[in-house]
Design a protein around this motif. Sequence first.
Motif, PDB file in Angstrom:
ATOM      1  N   ALA B  11       0.853  -1.187   0.000  1.00  0.00           N
ATOM      2  CA  ALA B  11       0.000   0.000   0.000  1.00  0.00           C
ATOM      3  C   ALA B  11       0.892   1.240   0.000  1.00  0.00           C
ATOM      4  N   VAL B  12       0.416   2.281  -0.658  1.00  0.00           N
ATOM      5  CA  VAL B  12       1.278   3.423  -0.908  1.00  0.00           C
ATOM      6  C   VAL B  12       1.768   4.069   0.386  1.00  0.00           C
ATOM      7  N   GLN B  13       0.931   4.033   1.443  1.00  0.00           N
ATOM      8  CA  GLN B  13       1.372   4.674   2.687  1.00  0.00           C
ATOM      9  C   GLN B  13       2.555   3.933   3.302  1.00  0.00           C
ATOM     10  N   ARG B  14       2.638   2.634   3.029  1.00  0.00           N
ATOM     11  CA  ARG B  14       3.792   1.867   3.540  1.00  0.00           C
ATOM     12  C   ARG B  14       5.023   2.118   2.676  1.00  0.00           C
ATOM     13  N   VAL B  15       4.802   2.177   1.371  1.00  0.00           N
ATOM     14  CA  VAL B  15       5.925   2.421   0.461  1.00  0.00           C
ATOM     15  C   VAL B  15       6.523   3.808   0.714  1.00  0.00           C
ATOM     16  N   LEU B  16       5.638   4.798   0.931  1.00  0.00           N
ATOM     17  CA  LEU B  16       6.129   6.164   1.133  1.00  0.00           C
ATOM     18  C   LEU B  16       6.900   6.311   2.437  1.00  0.00           C
ATOM     19  N   ALA B  17       6.681   5.393   3.358  1.00  0.00           N
ATOM     20  CA  ALA B  17       7.409   5.479   4.638  1.00  0.00           C
ATOM     21  C   ALA B  17       8.877   5.085   4.474  1.00  0.00           C
ATOM     22  N   VAL B 152      11.509  -4.363  -0.796  1.00  0.00           N
ATOM     23  CA  VAL B 152      10.482  -5.398  -0.591  1.00  0.00           C
ATOM     24  C   VAL B 152      10.682  -6.072   0.767  1.00  0.00           C
ATOM     25  N   ALA B 153      11.923  -6.330   1.101  1.00  0.00           N
ATOM     26  CA  ALA B 153      12.206  -6.947   2.405  1.00  0.00           C
ATOM     27  C   ALA B 153      11.790  -6.017   3.539  1.00  0.00           C
ATOM     28  N   ASP B 154      12.058  -4.734   3.380  1.00  0.00           N
ATOM     29  CA  ASP B 154      11.657  -3.773   4.411  1.00  0.00           C
ATOM     30  C   ASP B 154      10.144  -3.719   4.574  1.00  0.00           C
ATOM     31  N   LEU B 155       9.442  -4.048   3.504  1.00  0.00           N
ATOM     32  CA  LEU B 155       7.981  -4.082   3.574  1.00  0.00           C
ATOM     33  C   LEU B 155       7.480  -5.433   4.086  1.00  0.00           C
ATOM     34  N   GLY B 156       8.421  -6.279   4.444  1.00  0.00           N
ATOM     35  CA  GLY B 156       8.065  -7.559   5.043  1.00  0.00           C
ATOM     36  C   GLY B 156       7.594  -8.599   4.054  1.00  0.00           C
ATOM     37  N   ASP B 157       8.102  -8.515   2.812  1.00  0.00           N
ATOM     38  CA  ASP B 157       7.613  -9.424   1.782  1.00  0.00           C
ATOM     39  C   ASP B 157       8.791  -9.920   0.944  1.00  0.00           C
ATOM     40  N   THR B 158       8.477 -10.725  -0.041  1.00  0.00           N
ATOM     41  CA  THR B 158       9.501 -11.240  -0.948  1.00  0.00           C
ATOM     42  C   THR B 158       8.955 -11.225  -2.376  1.00  0.00           C
ATOM     43  N   VAL B 159       9.862 -11.319  -3.343  1.00  0.00           N
ATOM     44  CA  VAL B 159       9.461 -11.412  -4.746  1.00  0.00           C
ATOM     45  C   VAL B 159       9.572 -12.867  -5.164  1.00  0.00           C
ATOM     46  N   GLU B 160       8.447 -13.444  -5.584  1.00  0.00           N
ATOM     47  CA  GLU B 160       8.403 -14.873  -5.860  1.00  0.00           C
ATOM     48  C   GLU B 160       9.463 -15.302  -6.874  1.00  0.00           C
ATOM     49  N   GLU B 161       9.560 -14.578  -7.975  1.00  0.00           N
ATOM     50  CA  GLU B 161      10.445 -15.011  -9.051  1.00  0.00           C
ATOM     51  C   GLU B 161      11.843 -14.416  -8.928  1.00  0.00           C
ATOM     52  N   GLY B 162      12.098 -13.674  -7.854  1.00  0.00           N
ATOM     53  CA  GLY B 162      13.380 -13.005  -7.710  1.00  0.00           C
ATOM     54  C   GLY B 162      13.277 -11.582  -8.219  1.00  0.00           C
ATOM     55  N   SER B 163      14.062 -10.710  -7.622  1.00  0.00           N
ATOM     56  CA  SER B 163      13.901  -9.296  -7.934  1.00  0.00           C
ATOM     57  C   SER B 163      14.431  -8.935  -9.317  1.00  0.00           C
ATOM     58  N   GLU B 164      15.376  -9.739  -9.862  1.00  0.00           N
ATOM     59  CA  GLU B 164      15.959  -9.376 -11.165  1.00  0.00           C
ATOM     60  C   GLU B 164      14.895  -9.352 -12.264  1.00  0.00           C
ATOM     61  N   GLU B 165      14.057 -10.386 -12.274  1.00  0.00           N
ATOM     62  CA  GLU B 165      13.054 -10.483 -13.332  1.00  0.00           C
ATOM     63  C   GLU B 165      12.013  -9.363 -13.220  1.00  0.00           C
ATOM     64  N   ALA B 177       7.122  -1.590 -10.297  1.00  0.00           N
ATOM     65  CA  ALA B 177       7.381  -2.934  -9.773  1.00  0.00           C
ATOM     66  C   ALA B 177       6.618  -3.160  -8.463  1.00  0.00           C
ATOM     67  N   LEU B 178       6.610  -2.163  -7.599  1.00  0.00           N
ATOM     68  CA  LEU B 178       5.912  -2.299  -6.323  1.00  0.00           C
ATOM     69  C   LEU B 178       4.398  -2.319  -6.528  1.00  0.00           C
ATOM     70  N   ARG B 179       3.931  -1.615  -7.547  1.00  0.00           N
ATOM     71  CA  ARG B 179       2.492  -1.662  -7.860  1.00  0.00           C
ATOM     72  C   ARG B 179       2.095  -3.056  -8.346  1.00  0.00           C
ATOM     73  N   GLU B 180       2.982  -3.672  -9.106  1.00  0.00           N
ATOM     74  CA  GLU B 180       2.674  -5.038  -9.546  1.00  0.00           C
ATOM     75  C   GLU B 180       2.569  -5.963  -8.333  1.00  0.00           C
ATOM     76  N   LEU B 181       3.472  -5.783  -7.398  1.00  0.00           N
ATOM     77  CA  LEU B 181       3.413  -6.617  -6.196  1.00  0.00           C
ATOM     78  C   LEU B 181       2.146  -6.337  -5.391  1.00  0.00           C
ATOM     79  N   TYR B 182       1.722  -5.080  -5.384  1.00  0.00           N
ATOM     80  CA  TYR B 182       0.458  -4.742  -4.716  1.00  0.00           C
ATOM     81  C   TYR B 182      -0.685  -5.551  -5.339  1.00  0.00           C
ATOM     82  N   ASP B 183      -0.724  -5.526  -6.673  1.00  0.00           N
ATOM     83  CA  ASP B 183      -1.810  -6.232  -7.369  1.00  0.00           C
ATOM     84  C   ASP B 183      -1.787  -7.728  -7.068  1.00  0.00           C
TER      85      ASP B 183
END
Lengths: 130, 204
Positions: B11-17, B152-165, B177-183
């Motif tokens: 959520a944007v309020q978390r990302v903006l922090a 992503v780690a700071d937001l307490g999450d991970t990227v399933e396919e790895g962050s490079e892709e 990229a973060l919006r895609e993860l939101y979706d």
Amino acid sequence: MNDWIRVETRDGSTAFLPGETVEGTVAWHFDAPATSVELRLLWYTEGKGDQDVGVVETVPFSNPGVDEIRPFHVRLPQGPFSFSGKLISLAWALEAVAEPGARAERLALTVSPTRREILLPSGGAVAGAG
Amino acid sequence: MPLRARDNPFAVQRVLAIRYRLAGVTWEEMLERLAALRFRAAIVGPHGHGKTTLLEDLGERLGGRGFRVRTATLRRGERRLGPGREAALFREPDPADLLLVDGAEQLDRMAWWRLRRRSRAAAGLIVTAHRPGLLPTLYECATTPELLAGIVADLGDTVEEGSEELFARHGGDLRQALRELYDRRAGLTSPSAARRGSPSPPGR
């Protein structure tokens, strides 16, 4: 520095009906007097898009001292209701703000006809094809 | 029960922090460089590379050093400051005013020229832009897959396919990229659908 500011409703309630009056107190302690202290009733959005904020009412506290407890009462509007969907949540809050220094404390409220956050149905527009 | 928007880790309020992470330079060095440029400089970088966040963080530090920080933001297609932003920057001017203009490359030539001329009475003018050239470059914002993974780690999450892709799919635009993860977390799209380029459904 031991500055603090706190906002409380009269009986600790945080869920209200639209149009209801919220009563409570704002208490603070500042090492040096604030130039202004005010209470704001506001709604705000959280979620995917840009954040929106609407300040509905502001209650200024005149001549703030260093140690005080001031009563307040604000009337909630008829809407918008507190709700959450997948893309956006709308919440209400009482926010006490002291200047200088932008010292602030926020108390989240729920405002709806059921006193509970309205959860939007997930609907059918979900997931990509395949 | 679906994940509420405010509980979405992206959520944007978390990302903006999450604040800007300087690379290869300290804040002290950045401020020294800015002083050497007489507080007239540009933060440069493509969309979603953190220019706005860095400008905000810089403004906060400069405010703590006695400047009166005044800000204006231009969105895409806004070619002039207009009365509201002009007032925000220039009403009751003070020699301690430091003008921060986000998205300055949106201004047309005449509006940019006017801004530069009027800013001479202020202590400084710092802008963000997608390309160098408006003012001497203070800092070029860059992103990396590691930076994305760290956020992503700071937001307490991970990227399933790895962050490079994910990083490559959005051309280094961390916002997208973060919006895609939101979706994905909202159940609006899946990792595989995102890789195939399926758009998110519209609406709220």
